[in-house]
Structure formats: C-alpha cells, structure tokens
Design a protein around this motif. Structure first.
Motif, PDB file in Angstrom:
ATOM      1  N   HIS A 656       0.735  -1.281  -0.004  1.00 46.07           N
ATOM      2  CA  HIS A 656       0.030  -0.053   0.175  1.00 46.07           C
ATOM      3  C   HIS A 656       1.128   1.414   0.073  1.00 46.07           C
ATOM      4  CE1 HIS A 656      -3.080   2.598   2.294  1.00 46.07           C
ATOM      5  NE2 HIS A 656      -3.181   2.798   1.015  1.00 46.07           N
ATOM      6  N   VAL A 657       0.659   2.274  -1.070  1.00 51.41           N
ATOM      7  CA  VAL A 657       1.368   3.612  -1.160  1.00 51.41           C
ATOM      8  C   VAL A 657       0.335   4.433  -1.136  1.00 51.41           C
ATOM      9  CG1 VAL A 657       3.104   4.719  -2.442  1.00 51.41           C
ATOM     10  CG2 VAL A 657       3.076   2.135  -2.718  1.00 51.41           C
ATOM     11  N   PRO A 658       0.148   4.907   0.125  1.00 54.93           N
ATOM     12  CA  PRO A 658      -0.920   5.996   0.416  1.00 54.93           C
ATOM     13  C   PRO A 658      -0.614   7.195  -0.384  1.00 54.93           C
ATOM     14  CG  PRO A 658      -0.495   4.981   2.425  1.00 54.93           C
ATOM     15  CD  PRO A 658       0.749   4.468   1.635  1.00 54.93           C
ATOM     16  N   GLU A 659       0.516   7.686  -0.543  1.00 56.89           N
ATOM     17  CA  GLU A 659       0.935   9.002  -1.267  1.00 56.89           C
ATOM     18  C   GLU A 659       0.532   8.812  -2.803  1.00 56.89           C
ATOM     19  OE1 GLU A 659       4.702  11.921  -1.941  1.00 56.89           O
ATOM     20  OE2 GLU A 659       4.965   9.916  -1.238  1.00 56.89           O
ATOM     21  N   LEU A 660       0.544   7.748  -3.498  1.00 56.39           N
ATOM     22  CA  LEU A 660      -0.099   7.638  -4.807  1.00 56.39           C
ATOM     23  C   LEU A 660      -1.429   7.096  -4.766  1.00 56.39           C
ATOM     24  CD1 LEU A 660       3.319   5.867  -6.323  1.00 56.39           C
ATOM     25  CD2 LEU A 660       2.556   8.605  -6.008  1.00 56.39           C
ATOM     26  N   ASN A 661      -1.997   6.901  -3.762  1.00 56.86           N
ATOM     27  CA  ASN A 661      -3.449   6.125  -3.804  1.00 56.86           C
ATOM     28  C   ASN A 661      -3.341   4.908  -4.432  1.00 56.86           C
ATOM     29  OD1 ASN A 661      -4.211   9.652  -4.433  1.00 56.86           O
ATOM     30  ND2 ASN A 661      -5.235   8.562  -2.829  1.00 56.86           N
ATOM     31  N   LEU A 662      -2.374   4.046  -4.149  1.00 56.29           N
ATOM     32  CA  LEU A 662      -1.866   3.100  -5.044  1.00 56.29           C
ATOM     33  C   LEU A 662      -1.844   1.764  -4.064  1.00 56.29           C
ATOM     34  CD1 LEU A 662      -0.953   1.969  -7.902  1.00 56.29           C
ATOM     35  CD2 LEU A 662       1.372   2.770  -6.902  1.00 56.29           C
ATOM     36  N   VAL A 663      -2.151   0.313  -4.560  1.00 59.18           N
ATOM     37  CA  VAL A 663      -1.735  -0.702  -3.930  1.00 59.18           C
ATOM     38  C   VAL A 663      -1.202  -1.429  -5.285  1.00 59.18           C
ATOM     39  CG1 VAL A 663      -2.801  -2.836  -3.324  1.00 59.18           C
ATOM     40  CG2 VAL A 663      -3.655  -0.867  -2.110  1.00 59.18           C
ATOM     41  N   VAL A 664      -0.094  -2.179  -5.058  1.00 60.14           N
ATOM     42  CA  VAL A 664       0.612  -3.061  -5.829  1.00 60.14           C
ATOM     43  C   VAL A 664       0.245  -4.472  -5.179  1.00 60.14           C
ATOM     44  CG1 VAL A 664       2.803  -3.759  -6.840  1.00 60.14           C
ATOM     45  CG2 VAL A 664       2.435  -1.261  -6.228  1.00 60.14           C
ATOM     46  N   ILE A 718       8.266  -8.655  -3.844  1.00 57.73           N
ATOM     47  CA  ILE A 718       7.958  -7.305  -4.583  1.00 57.73           C
ATOM     48  C   ILE A 718       8.247  -6.407  -3.505  1.00 57.73           C
ATOM     49  CG2 ILE A 718       6.471  -8.175  -6.235  1.00 57.73           C
ATOM     50  CD1 ILE A 718       4.157  -6.709  -4.694  1.00 57.73           C
ATOM     51  N   ALA A 719       8.806  -5.058  -4.009  1.00 60.69           N
ATOM     52  CA  ALA A 719       9.311  -4.258  -2.901  1.00 60.69           C
ATOM     53  C   ALA A 719       8.978  -2.817  -3.492  1.00 60.69           C
ATOM     54  CB  ALA A 719      10.545  -4.329  -2.296  1.00 60.69           C
ATOM     55  N   MET A 720       8.856  -1.821  -2.705  1.00 59.71           N
ATOM     56  CA  MET A 720       8.569  -0.580  -3.165  1.00 59.71           C
ATOM     57  C   MET A 720       9.002   0.672  -2.308  1.00 59.71           C
ATOM     58  SD  MET A 720       5.211   0.730  -5.324  1.00 59.71           S
ATOM     59  CE  MET A 720       5.360   2.201  -6.276  1.00 59.71           C
ATOM     60  N   SER A 721       9.705   1.706  -2.653  1.00 63.11           N
ATOM     61  CA  SER A 721      10.075   2.823  -1.888  1.00 63.11           C
ATOM     62  C   SER A 721      10.256   4.127  -2.664  1.00 63.11           C
ATOM     63  CB  SER A 721      11.229   2.566  -0.940  1.00 63.11           C
ATOM     64  OG  SER A 721      12.484   2.496  -1.667  1.00 63.11           O
ATOM     65  N   PRO A 722      10.288   5.267  -2.086  1.00 57.65           N
ATOM     66  CA  PRO A 722      10.775   6.487  -2.958  1.00 57.65           C
ATOM     67  C   PRO A 722      12.362   6.211  -3.473  1.00 57.65           C
ATOM     68  CG  PRO A 722       9.593   7.057  -0.803  1.00 57.65           C
ATOM     69  CD  PRO A 722       9.974   5.522  -0.775  1.00 57.65           C
ATOM     70  N   VAL A 723      12.276   6.950  -4.607  1.00 58.68           N
ATOM     71  CA  VAL A 723      13.928   6.900  -5.053  1.00 58.68           C
ATOM     72  C   VAL A 723      14.633   7.788  -4.271  1.00 58.68           C
ATOM     73  CG1 VAL A 723      15.242   7.846  -7.167  1.00 58.68           C
ATOM     74  CG2 VAL A 723      13.005   6.502  -7.479  1.00 58.68           C
ATOM     75  N   PRO A 724      15.839   7.240  -3.895  1.00 55.78           N
ATOM     76  CA  PRO A 724      16.660   8.316  -3.102  1.00 55.78           C
ATOM     77  C   PRO A 724      16.909   9.580  -3.604  1.00 55.78           C
ATOM     78  CG  PRO A 724      17.738   6.066  -3.418  1.00 55.78           C
ATOM     79  CD  PRO A 724      16.635   6.031  -4.322  1.00 55.78           C
ATOM     80  N   SER A 741       8.376  18.345  -5.601  1.00 52.28           N
ATOM     81  CA  SER A 741       7.939  17.742  -6.664  1.00 52.28           C
ATOM     82  C   SER A 741       7.357  16.388  -6.618  1.00 52.28           C
ATOM     83  CB  SER A 741       9.039  17.785  -7.760  1.00 52.28           C
ATOM     84  OG  SER A 741      10.017  16.551  -7.422  1.00 52.28           O
ATOM     85  N   PRO A 742       6.662  15.930  -7.434  1.00 54.05           N
ATOM     86  CA  PRO A 742       5.838  14.446  -7.379  1.00 54.05           C
ATOM     87  C   PRO A 742       6.880  13.565  -6.933  1.00 54.05           C
ATOM     88  CG  PRO A 742       4.910  15.582  -8.995  1.00 54.05           C
ATOM     89  CD  PRO A 742       5.897  16.469  -8.797  1.00 54.05           C
ATOM     90  N   VAL A 743       6.812  12.756  -5.965  1.00 54.83           N
ATOM     91  CA  VAL A 743       7.706  11.808  -5.521  1.00 54.83           C
ATOM     92  C   VAL A 743       7.745  10.470  -6.710  1.00 54.83           C
ATOM     93  CG1 VAL A 743       8.400   9.997  -3.563  1.00 54.83           C
ATOM     94  CG2 VAL A 743       7.659  12.108  -3.150  1.00 54.83           C
ATOM     95  N   VAL A 744       8.850  10.252  -6.940  1.00 53.98           N
ATOM     96  CA  VAL A 744       9.209   9.033  -7.860  1.00 53.98           C
ATOM     97  C   VAL A 744       9.432   7.783  -6.882  1.00 53.98           C
ATOM     98  CG1 VAL A 744      10.157   7.907  -9.744  1.00 53.98           C
ATOM     99  CG2 VAL A 744       9.755  10.432  -9.609  1.00 53.98           C
ATOM    100  N   TYR A 745       8.389   6.665  -7.089  1.00 53.39           N
ATOM    101  CA  TYR A 745       8.801   5.362  -6.328  1.00 53.39           C
ATOM    102  C   TYR A 745       9.698   4.395  -7.285  1.00 53.39           C
ATOM    103  CZ  TYR A 745       6.207   6.611  -2.279  1.00 53.39           C
ATOM    104  OH  TYR A 745       5.623   7.249  -0.925  1.00 53.39           O
ATOM    105  N   VAL A 757      13.976  -6.956 -11.435  1.00 51.55           N
ATOM    106  CA  VAL A 757      13.574  -6.013 -12.442  1.00 51.55           C
ATOM    107  C   VAL A 757      13.039  -4.910 -11.889  1.00 51.55           C
ATOM    108  CG1 VAL A 757      11.448  -5.811 -13.845  1.00 51.55           C
ATOM    109  CG2 VAL A 757      13.004  -7.893 -14.013  1.00 51.55           C
ATOM    110  N   THR A 758      13.168  -3.687 -12.244  1.00 50.72           N
ATOM    111  CA  THR A 758      12.794  -2.321 -11.435  1.00 50.72           C
ATOM    112  C   THR A 758      11.761  -1.380 -12.457  1.00 50.72           C
ATOM    113  OG1 THR A 758      14.777  -1.063 -12.055  1.00 50.72           O
ATOM    114  CG2 THR A 758      14.517  -2.533 -10.131  1.00 50.72           C
ATOM    115  N   TYR A 759      10.952  -0.694 -12.108  1.00 51.20           N
ATOM    116  CA  TYR A 759      10.395   0.206 -12.470  1.00 51.20           C
ATOM    117  C   TYR A 759      10.307   1.787 -11.835  1.00 51.20           C
ATOM    118  CZ  TYR A 759       8.102  -3.538 -15.437  1.00 51.20           C
ATOM    119  OH  TYR A 759       7.917  -4.695 -16.318  1.00 51.20           O
ATOM    120  N   ASP A 760      10.213   2.847 -12.537  1.00 51.92           N
ATOM    121  CA  ASP A 760       9.793   4.157 -11.866  1.00 51.92           C
ATOM    122  C   ASP A 760       8.413   4.365 -11.814  1.00 51.92           C
ATOM    123  OD1 ASP A 760      12.771   4.265 -11.349  1.00 51.92           O
ATOM    124  OD2 ASP A 760      12.983   5.193 -13.233  1.00 51.92           O
ATOM    125  N   ILE A 761       8.023   4.647 -10.908  1.00 49.59           N
ATOM    126  CA  ILE A 761       6.252   4.965 -10.762  1.00 49.59           C
ATOM    127  C   ILE A 761       6.163   6.246 -10.160  1.00 49.59           C
ATOM    128  CG2 ILE A 761       4.297   4.221  -9.993  1.00 49.59           C
ATOM    129  CD1 ILE A 761       5.390   1.197 -10.205  1.00 49.59           C
TER     130      ILE A 761
END
Length: 774
Positions: A656-664, A718-724, A741-745, A757-761
């Motif tokens: 759950h990523v509340p900042e993005l209103n997102l569930v992976v 799977i794992a997710m966090s903000p890009v440093p 600015s909008p945070v990139v995860y 494998v990684t993605y920027d979201i």
C-alpha cells in the motif's frame, strides 16, 4: 473526448516509466552459475513431506512430551536482553565476496551453496522489502536476510552490505517446519514498517519463529563496518541486535506492524493470530475506551479480577502481553493479516483472511469478544485455480478513507464504462429493486481497457468464464462505435449524484454497542472459569512496568508464560480447545464500531481475483476477476514445478502506497497489478458506489514479455520505496529538505532465478507535467 469503446483514458492514471531496468543473474554472480541456477529453478521439491500452506490435512503435530528444563525467554520486551547469538557476515567490497558468501552458506544451510548463488525458499509469502527511511533492500534467502544498497541500472543490486542470520529458538527446533521437514528454519514472510519512532524489519519462519531488527541498527552496522579499521587487523565487526525473538508454535505466515500502538502481529497455521503488545510508559493510552459505567457486574476470570477489571488492566499497557486471538472451528490457515484503527488512531482490531476465503475481524482488547466472520459470497462466481480447488484467500489490507482518490465518473472510478459493470453473479444491473446488503459489482471487463497487458485477456476470460465478458464488452463497443463521442461524466448508465456517506445502517444508530440485557449476557458467555490454576493471579498493585503475560481475550484467560519447553508446547497444543470453544459471530449480525463502518474498506485477494469489501453491510463491494491469472502466452513447453497453475496462482503480495493512492498486488506467477484506489459521490443505476479501484497496469508489459524479458519462474518478492533523493547523505533516502515535486517510487520485482526488474512509478500532478524518467 474518446468514446466508451475506446481504450483511451481521460483521467490521470499512475505512470510507469518507459524504461525497463533489469539485472540478470549472470550480472550478479557470473556466467559460471547459469547452468546450476537453471537446474535449481526447474527442479521440483527436493525435500520430503512437502505440505502446502493450504493443505486440508490435520496439523500433524509432534506429540513428543519430552520435558526440557531449559528456560524459555517468553515474550521479549525491547529493553530486555535476549538471545542475540547469530551467524553474521559482512562482505568487504572486494573480489573475494563470492567465496566468502559460499563459505557462509555452506556452514549454515543443508542446501549447500556450491553453485555460487544463494538458494531461495519456494512458494512462500513476500520475501523482499525496502526500507522507507534508508536505501536498504532486504531479501530473505532461506534462513538469512541479505541486506543490499540498491543502485541504478545496470547493477541494481551490488554485493550484499551485510548478511544477518537470526538464531533459531529452542521451541523452533522442537516444532520443525511444515513445508520442508528436513530444513524447517526457512522464512515465509518479511516486511518493513514503523514501530513507534523506529522502523523495523519483521520476519516469520516456517518453524514458527518470528523476529525483528531496527533498521537504523542495521544501517549503523553497515556504516561502521565500512570503515577501514574493520578490514584489517582482525577488528571485530559491528553486529545488529535482534530486539524481538519469539515462536508462535507452528508455521508463521501473516505479519503486521502498528506504529502508534507499538504492536507486532503474527498469523499461523494454528488458525489463530498472536499480537505482541509491548509495555508502554504511558498508562492511559486507551483508558477512554474502557467500559467504565460505575457498575461492574461482570463475571470473575482466571486472574481473580472481574472481566472489566482485567480489561482495564489489559488496556493500561503496564505489562507486555502475548495476545492470542483464535478463529474457531470455521477458520483455517491464515496467510495474511492487517490492523484496523479506532477514532484515535490506535489499533483496535486485526483483520485476517484464511485460505477458505473467510475474512475475520478480531477485537484485540475486548474481554469476552468472539471473532466476526465474513464468509466468501457464493454468488460471485469466484475464479478457481483448479476445478476442484475451493475459493482461497491470500492477502488483505485495511484501507482508510484517506487512501482513496476522488473521481467524477464510473469510468474513472472503476476503469470501465458503466454499461459494462455487472452484478457479482455476472448478471446485468436490474432496473428494479436491488439487495440492500452484501451487494457486489463485477468490474472484470475493465481488463479490456488495461494498456499493454501481456496476457491475452480474451483467452483468459473465455477459458475461465466462458464468453460472458467478451459478449458484453463487444456489445458495448459496437454501440459506442455508432454513437457520438461523449464526455466521461455522461458515459455511464443512469449516473446520479449521492451524498458521500455510507448507507444508513443499524451500526450507526447508536454511539456504541449496547452492553445491557441479552447483549451483556452474550458477551460473557465465553467466560467459563471464575479462577485459574495456582499462579494465575495477577499482581496489579505496582505502577511500574510489570512482567510479561499471555492473554486470550475471548475467554478472559491469563496464564503465566511458560518457563520450559514442555509447558510452552502444552500451551500451543491447547489451541485445539480454544478453537473448539470459539463461536464466531456472522458479519451481518455483528455489532461493528460506527467509526470502522464509516471509514474503512477491506481489500482482499484470492488466487487471481481482487476484491474491495465494504465494512458497511449496506455498502457496495467490488470484484475484478482474473487480474493476475497464469497464462503461458509463449507456449513454453518446459515449466518450473512451482510455476504451474495450481502453485503459482496466489495474489499473496500487497503493498500500500498512500501517497500515490496506490496498491501494488503481486502474484507468485511473476506478474504485478497497479491498482488506483478511488472514491466518488455518484450512483450507478441507483447503486451507491462510494469506494472502488481500477486496474491501471499489469507488469511486465506486453513489449517486455514479447521480448521474453520476464523470467520464466515464480516471484520471490516485490518491494517499493521512494527513489533516493540526490542530496541524501549516507544511507538515508531523503536529504535535509524534502522535495516538493511529485515523488518517484521504485518498484523492484525479485524473481526465483535471481533476476531483478525495476520500474519507476509516479502520479502525475497535472495535465501539463511530463513524466520523469531516470
């Protein structure tokens, strides 16, 4: 504006960077490992007595009654010493790393690491995690935690910065594993979250062990060991200390952490949830919620106190508690759990999902309370992994109102035109009366609108559900082709405004559940004993933090912690009696807190489906079927043992990523879905929608799969966090000044063959803003 039949979208979906970053096993370990790694991935179970977590057989417990006089530490308070003894290796940044890694693994694991790569446990829960404070990536390999500092492509994961090997408890040695009888001390699950002011990494083993480390302690050790003095002269390496180390008596699976209430929760194959509540210096954190009416006519319990006296003492948090919450005879193995909050943000319930598809609401603090059961609804036609396999629950999240993004139309809310929304049983929404309770809408046709989806949705839906969805989608597409383009707000059948409030229900008619007459008698029905055996009395006179204790709130039982292995196993074995005497309350008959009914929804997953269940009995549930179905669209003939449809169809990973209103949502079969959580004040044909979700992406995408970039094996995690941030110091993710600015995860997919494998979201802030690409 596009017509309804078009796949174009007018709303702002989650954005996934076009770059597909991949690190292969050859890049990580060298070409010499590829043959052995391929053999490992393709081989079947190489152990005896494999028992899958959804096995319907009895627990098969070892009834060995040998007494062991060795002390058992019981519940570990964070300030108390514990058994820190562990194998530890820090790998210097040198060419000797593979040899040191190989030596370490050979000495600690029956599955020798002669191939030059670490072995991975199969068919477990999520086994990777990212810190949300530090640039640290955790991967559980069998019995160890490898800690990496992720980088940008091509070397996404460099050699590990530290390897942690938690010690096995004495209880775990006696219990053994459920999946691998020969090597039971392998991890089933690992998560990262905040516990009070500190972030922790929390993990569970197949032999019942659970443990936790502070991430700042791990970061401190990594930095200390990177100093030159540790590389020469035999200087002692810094070792992170495990502040929590326990056992729950059988294979442990679901994990949850509550920040404010400082709770750790674990579910197991004993059909119960164990909550570890640490003693707190503030003694009035939940006193306002106690039933203090001035009159106490509740029955006496084990400790010699009345039930309400025990409840008040229990909530005071002046001692550390091991809280045991059984499901009862209708429950089964519990793969995942989540906390639910009260009005003050404190944890009040645990929500669990079992492999029979039941959702359970378990009150943590109320003496005499029974679990609330929400069974799977028969008329929804759930997807089955096999024709003879029952509806199966795998993961669960409790989502507050703040997690949902406001939308203006059904298309934006659910990802499809309103005319393609069906009832849960697959029929059209009728123009006449509809049920007032347990109403479900089916949004499976939304998968036709997911861009770049690799699995053939036409094939998957036709194979599993016949031609129902294809006919409906094709019919609406034909209508749209002959109609003028319309604005999105007009593309829905009979859309109307509605108050953004839940339906009126009996749960909101009273400020609190009644405790009078029959209701009070019903509450105390489970309390059978007026006193316990010798030593069961609780000394409540001290104002200082007291010693630890076990409590079973349903029955008001508070047995002291066992002092030896025999007594410990005896307590675990008594779970059979606890289950038999537990009498669940059905969801539609339960007294639910108004705050919970009004403010929360439950997202749960099955083998392939994703469901949003309202806590309000008169709310509208949403189900999208076959979101992450197994589909071999390349018709590959060689399939790994654990990638077959029966084993790999488990949507058992949720982030759950509340900042993005997102569930992976991740499935063992190697794919993930990005879900946008949505809400609206609209109605569809008289049905109040309120909250929903839409599927924005299924990854890897079609172009990546066509090039066979997705590894042909299961997901490890799977794992997710903000890009440093660029100006972050040391291991920190953030600089001194947070960016506006909008945070990139970053989303990391870790496959069984060690491919990364990684993605920027990110979520686009406005129409004119460009997608940030790294």
């Amino acid at each position: 504006m596009a017509s309804e039949g078009s796949v174009q979208q007018s709303y702002e979906p989650i954005h996934v960077g076009p770059s597909f970053h991949i690190q292969t096993a050859e890049n990580r370990f060298g070409a010499h490992v590829l043959d052995d790694l391929k053999a490992f991935v393709l081989e079947g179970p190489n152990f005896n007595g494999m028992i899958d977590p959804d096995d319907e057989d009895d627990d098969g417990e070892d009834d060995d009654e040998d007494e062991d006089d060795d002390d058992w530490d019981g519940i570990a308070d964070p300030e108390w010493p514990n058994e820190w003894d562990m194998a530890f290796d820090e790998l210097p940044q040198s060419q000797s790393q593979p040899q040191q890694l190989q030596q370490d693994h050979n000495e600690t694991s029956p599955d020798a690491n002669h191939q030059g790569f670490p072995r991975l446990a199969r068919t477990r829960n999520n086994l990777t995690a990212l810190s949300q404070r530090f640039n640290l990536y955790f991967a559980a390999y069998q019995d160890k935690i490898y800690v990496y500092q992720p980088r940008k492509t091509p070397q996404i994961l460099p050699p590990p910065s530290i390897i942690i090997h938690p010690k096995r408890t004495k209880v775990a040695r006696l219990i053994g594993g459920r999946i691998d009888k020969a090597f039971g001390h392998q991890m089933n699950h690992i998560i990262v979250g905040n516990l009070g002011n500190f972030e922790v990494v929390f993990f569970a083993y197949d032999d019942g062990d659970v443990g936790a480390y502070y991430t700042h302690d791990i970061a401190r050790c990594i930095l200390a060991n990177s100093e030159p003095r540790h590389g020469v002269g035999g200087a002692r390496l810094a070792v992170p200390k495990q502040f929590f180390h326990e056992n729950v008596g059988i294979s442990a699976w679901g994990l949850a952490i509550h920040e404010k209430s400082r709770l750790l929760a674990v579910s197991s194959n004993r059909y119960e949830v164990t909550v570890f509540a640490f003693a707190m210096t503030s003694t009035n954190w939940m006193q306002n919620s106690s039933d203090d009416t001035g009159v106490d006519d509740s029955p006496k319990v084990w400790s010699g106190q009345t039930a309400l006296e025990l409840e008040k003492h229990f909530k005071s948090r002046t001692r550390t508690w091991r809280i045991v919450l059984p499901l009862g005879p209708l429950g089964h193995n519990i793969p995942n759990i989540a906390f639910c909050d009260d009005e003050e943000g404190n944890a009040s319930e645990v929500v669990a999902v079992d492999i029979r598809g039941n959702t359970w609401i378990l009150d943590i603090w109320k003496i005499g309370s029974f679990p609330i059961q929400y069974p799977p609804t028969a008329n929804r036609g759930q997807t089955r992994a096999l024709a003879n396999q029952p509806y199966t629950g795998w993961d669960v999240l409790v989502l507050p109102e703040s997690s949902f993004k406001q939308t203006a139309s059904v298309r934006e809310l659910l990802g499809l035109p309103g005319r393609e929304v069906l009832l849960g049983n697959g029929s059209r929404i009728p123009s006449g009366p509809i049920p007032e309770t347990d109403l479900w809408l089916d949004t499976t046709c939304s998968l036709f609108y997911v861009k770049e989806m690799a699995p053939s949705i036409e094939f998957v839906l036709r194979h599993r559900h016949g031609t129902l969805y294809q006919k409906i989608h094709a019919e609406e597409a034909r209508k749209s082709a002959h109609e003028p383009a319309v604005e999105e707000d007009d593309d829905d059948t009979d859309m109307s405004d509605a108050d953004d409030t839940p339906h009126a229900s009996t749960h909101e008619c009273e400020s609190a559940p009644s405790e009078h007459g029959a209701e009070k008698e019903k509450r105390w029905a489970a309390i059978r004993k007026t006193h316990g055996p010798p030593g069961s009395a609780i000394n409540d006179s001290s104002k200082e933090v007291q010693l630890s204790r076990i409590i079973v709130p349903s029955f008001g039982e508070t047995p002291p912690l066992a002092t030896n292995l025999g007594k410990c196993i005896e307590f675990f074995s008594s779970s059979v009696t606890r289950q038999a005497n537990t009498k669940p309350v059905q969801f539609l008959e339960a007294e639910l807190r108004p705050h919970m009914v009004r403010n929360f929804s439950i997202l749960r997953t099955t083998c392939t489906d994703i469901e949003l269940q309202p806590v309000d009995p008169r709310g509208t549930g949403i189900v999208c079927k076959s979101v992450l179905a197994h589909h071999n669209h390349h018709l590959r003939r060689v399939e790994p043992w654990d990638l077959n449809r029966q084993m790999s169809e488990r949507v058992s990973m949720l982030i759950h990523v509340p900042e993005l209103n997102l569930v992976v949502a991740g499935a063992l079969n190697g794919r993930v879905a990005l879900l946008t959580l949505t809400k609206t004040a609209k109605r569809l044909d008289g049905v109040a929608l309120r909250r929903g979700f839409r599927v924005d992406w299924v990854l890897p995408r079609l172009a990546e799969e066509e090039k066979k970039k997705r590894p042909w094996c299961t997901l490890h995690g799977i794992a997710m966090s903000p890009v440093p941030e660029p100006k972050a110091d040391g291991l920190n993710l953030y600089g001194r000044e947070r960016r506006t600015s909008p945070v990139v995860y970053r989303l990391i997919l870790h496959y069984m063959n060690h491919t990364i494998v990684t993605y920027d979201i990110m979520r686009r802030a406005g129409e004119a803003e460009e997608l940030l690409i790294f």
